[in-house]
Design a protein around this motif. Structure first.
Motif, PDB file in Angstrom:
ATOM      1  N   GLY A 339       0.777  -1.230   0.000  1.00 52.76           N
ATOM      2  CA  GLY A 339       0.000   0.000   0.000  1.00 52.76           C
ATOM      3  C   GLY A 339       0.807   1.276   0.000  1.00 52.76           C
ATOM      4  O   GLY A 339       0.254   2.360  -0.173  1.00 52.76           O
ATOM      5  N   ALA A 340       2.153   1.205   0.210  1.00 54.59           N
ATOM      6  CA  ALA A 340       2.960   2.417   0.179  1.00 54.59           C
ATOM      7  C   ALA A 340       3.003   2.984  -1.241  1.00 54.59           C
ATOM      8  O   ALA A 340       3.006   2.242  -2.228  1.00 54.59           O
ATOM      9  N   GLU A 341       3.017   4.325  -1.343  1.00 51.38           N
ATOM     10  CA  GLU A 341       3.017   4.970  -2.648  1.00 51.38           C
ATOM     11  C   GLU A 341       4.291   5.774  -2.896  1.00 51.38           C
ATOM     12  O   GLU A 341       4.497   6.309  -3.985  1.00 51.38           O
ATOM     13  N   MET A 342       5.164   5.870  -1.873  1.00 51.94           N
ATOM     14  CA  MET A 342       6.394   6.652  -2.015  1.00 51.94           C
ATOM     15  C   MET A 342       7.485   6.016  -1.153  1.00 51.94           C
ATOM     16  O   MET A 342       7.227   5.592  -0.033  1.00 51.94           O
ATOM     17  N   VAL A 343       8.686   5.966  -1.701  1.00 51.18           N
ATOM     18  CA  VAL A 343       9.839   5.530  -0.928  1.00 51.18           C
ATOM     19  C   VAL A 343      10.661   6.769  -0.570  1.00 51.18           C
ATOM     20  O   VAL A 343      10.810   7.688  -1.391  1.00 51.18           O
ATOM     21  N   VAL A 344      11.152   6.800   0.680  1.00 55.20           N
ATOM     22  CA  VAL A 344      11.913   7.953   1.162  1.00 55.20           C
ATOM     23  C   VAL A 344      13.287   7.475   1.639  1.00 55.20           C
ATOM     24  O   VAL A 344      13.382   6.500   2.400  1.00 55.20           O
ATOM     25  N   PHE A 345      14.320   8.168   1.205  1.00 52.35           N
ATOM     26  CA  PHE A 345      15.684   7.875   1.632  1.00 52.35           C
ATOM     27  C   PHE A 345      16.172   9.047   2.498  1.00 52.35           C
ATOM     28  O   PHE A 345      16.148  10.206   2.056  1.00 52.35           O
ATOM     29  N   ASN A 346      16.611   8.758   3.721  1.00 51.90           N
ATOM     30  CA  ASN A 346      17.195   9.812   4.554  1.00 51.90           C
ATOM     31  C   ASN A 346      18.712   9.617   4.627  1.00 51.90           C
ATOM     32  O   ASN A 346      19.286   8.769   3.921  1.00 51.90           O
ATOM     33  N   SER A 347      19.358  10.380   5.489  1.00 50.89           N
ATOM     34  CA  SER A 347      20.822  10.302   5.580  1.00 50.89           C
ATOM     35  C   SER A 347      21.292   8.921   6.028  1.00 50.89           C
ATOM     36  O   SER A 347      22.325   8.412   5.571  1.00 50.89           O
ATOM     37  N   ASP A 348      20.520   8.284   6.900  1.00 53.65           N
ATOM     38  CA  ASP A 348      20.883   6.932   7.340  1.00 53.65           C
ATOM     39  C   ASP A 348      20.797   5.947   6.179  1.00 53.65           C
ATOM     40  O   ASP A 348      21.613   5.009   6.074  1.00 53.65           O
ATOM     41  N   SER A 349      19.787   6.139   5.332  1.00 53.69           N
ATOM     42  CA  SER A 349      19.630   5.256   4.163  1.00 53.69           C
ATOM     43  C   SER A 349      20.868   5.351   3.276  1.00 53.69           C
ATOM     44  O   SER A 349      21.395   4.338   2.785  1.00 53.69           O
ATOM     45  N   ARG A 350      21.350   6.563   3.066  1.00 54.76           N
ATOM     46  CA  ARG A 350      22.513   6.771   2.191  1.00 54.76           C
ATOM     47  C   ARG A 350      23.763   6.127   2.784  1.00 54.76           C
ATOM     48  O   ARG A 350      24.581   5.544   2.081  1.00 54.76           O
ATOM     49  N   LYS A 351      23.913   6.223   4.145  1.00 55.79           N
ATOM     50  CA  LYS A 351      25.081   5.621   4.790  1.00 55.79           C
ATOM     51  C   LYS A 351      25.071   4.119   4.618  1.00 55.79           C
ATOM     52  O   LYS A 351      26.111   3.488   4.371  1.00 55.79           O
ATOM     53  N   VAL A 352      23.900   3.504   4.755  1.00 60.08           N
ATOM     54  CA  VAL A 352      23.788   2.049   4.634  1.00 60.08           C
ATOM     55  C   VAL A 352      24.120   1.610   3.215  1.00 60.08           C
ATOM     56  O   VAL A 352      24.795   0.600   3.002  1.00 60.08           O
ATOM     57  N   LEU A 353      23.675   2.383   2.213  1.00 59.20           N
ATOM     58  CA  LEU A 353      23.915   2.026   0.816  1.00 59.20           C
ATOM     59  C   LEU A 353      25.371   2.268   0.414  1.00 59.20           C
ATOM     60  O   LEU A 353      25.917   1.550  -0.439  1.00 59.20           O
ATOM     61  N   GLY A 354      26.005   3.248   1.015  1.00 62.89           N
ATOM     62  CA  GLY A 354      27.433   3.508   0.733  1.00 62.89           C
ATOM     63  C   GLY A 354      27.707   3.715  -0.736  1.00 62.89           C
ATOM     64  O   GLY A 354      27.102   4.587  -1.379  1.00 62.89           O
TER      65      GLY A 354
END
Length: 387
Positions: A339-354
């Motif tokens: 049911g989600a319609e948008m994905v959000v990336f925050n600063s923590d998301s970016r650190k995890v993805l590297g």
């Protein structure tokens, strides 16, 4: 102080009770209330006023054998409306009926039974083809002159038929149309209702049925029939339960009847309405207080309860468009089975993805991604790639 006066009321909880005697046997009909207030502690809204089990018990007794039927509150309004409609129909027929051409019994005496009930011989013979049927009615009346109770009434009808036939054969019958309503109107017939707590070893349950109908043109127009019997029941796919009446144990059937005058039935309706009004007035304060206190308790409980944290799970998402930037956040419209319609990336998301962050950022539409995240409303917060 002890009350030494004799209690003369044997059934104080009966709203009404009527008795009749015919051919040495006694029949009766009574109505008694069994009402309770709706309570929030039972899972019912107090504003519903009546508990789900509230009902009026209808009892018909023939020759000492009783049959009962519980009429729930929800069925009563339809009975009230149908009764009013039937009574108005009777009254309108009486008001619009034209005066007879003369005072001959052929024009003034109405048949009290049979298919011609409520019509005078002159009205019946307005269609000459009914003559043979009317003569059969006369013969039946003549065969019942031995019953002292109905002798005078039967003789009066026989004389009226003879006079109408004489006038018809002499070409002197002034035909007139009948404005009396014919037939009947069902006031109540909810079908057989099983009493599931009474199941026998053979699987059959006790079942109750009730039919009330208004027979137009009769002195006692309201006919009440109450039956009890044992029969199998079946549960349909939608959860409804049906009595298999055709497979009943006929040896267990009790079927009682009682007839009431329009006056007595209207008095029964009045008594039911009056008791309901009394019950509602007596319980009104408690109803509003119960609703208020329960609402306040529910609000306080909701306020004090800790808000549930969004659940973390693995989601498969598909990008609808490219990832965009909004301040410190990056987002993209997605399709997601949860049911989600948008994905959000925050600063923590970016650190995890590297090192993979730039590759994700450049992902074109229709790219599928599996990730761990938390859903907040329609937004999915990206926490880490799915393992």
């Amino acid at each position: 102080m002890t009350n030494n006066k004799e209690n003369k009321c044997e059934y104080p909880k009966d709203l009404v009770a009527y008795f009749s005697k015919k051919d040495g046997s006694v029949s009766s009909f009574s109505v008694s209330p069994n009402l309770g207030p709706a309570r929030s502690s039972d899972g019912e809204s107090p504003y519903g006023t009546y508990s789900g089990w509230s009902r009026f018990k209808f009892t018909a007794i023939n020759s000492g054998t009783a049959a009962t039927f519980n009429v729930p509150i929800s069925d009563l309004e339809d009975i009230f409306f149908r009764t009013e409609t039937s009574y108005k129909k009777e009254l309108e027929a009486g008001i619009t009926s034209s005066a007879p051409a003369n005072d001959s019994p052929a024009y003034t005496v109405a048949m009290s039974s049979g298919s011609f009930k409520g019509r005078t011989p002159a009205q019946i013979l307005s269609d000459p083809s009914t003559k043979d049927s009317l003569l059969k009615q006369r013969d039946w009346l003549a065969g019942n002159l031995g019953n002292e109770r109905y002798r005078a009434m039967n003789q009066k009808q026989i004389d009226a038929i003879n006079e109408a036939v004489r006038l018809l054969e002499a070409g002197q019958l002034e035909t007139e149309e009948s404005t009396a309503p014919m037939g009947s109107l069902i006031l109540y017939n909810p079908g057989a209702r099983p009493q599931l707590k009474t199941k026998r070893d053979d699987g059959k349950c006790r079942a109750l049925s009730c039919e009330i109908k208004w027979m137009f043109g009769q002195n006692y127009p309201v006919e009440i029939s109450i039956s009890e019997f044992w029969c199998p029941v079946e549960t349909k796919s939608n959860g409804t339960i049906r009595c298999k009446v055709s497979e009943m144990d006929k040896s267990t059937k009790v079927e009682n009847h009682h007839k009431l005058s329009a006056k007595d039935w209207l008095n029964t309706i009045r008594a039911i309405k009056m008791h309901m009004a009394q019950f509602e007035q007596l319980n009104a304060q408690g109803i509003f207080e119960d609703a208020r206190l329960t609402d306040e308790a529910n609000r306080a409980k909701a306020k004090d309860s800790p808000k549930a944290e969004p659940s973390e799970d693995i989601y498969k998402i598909t990008l609808i468009d490219t990832i965009k930037k909004n301040g410190e956040f990056y987002y993209a419209n997605i399709r997601c089975s949860k049911g989600a319609e948008m994905v959000v990336f925050n600063s923590d998301s970016r650190k995890v993805l590297g090192d993979n962050w730039e590759r994700v950022l450049a992902a074109p539409p229709d790219t599928s991604i599996s990730c761990k995240g938390k859903i907040h409303g329609k937004q999915l917060l990206f926490l880490s790639p799915a393992i």
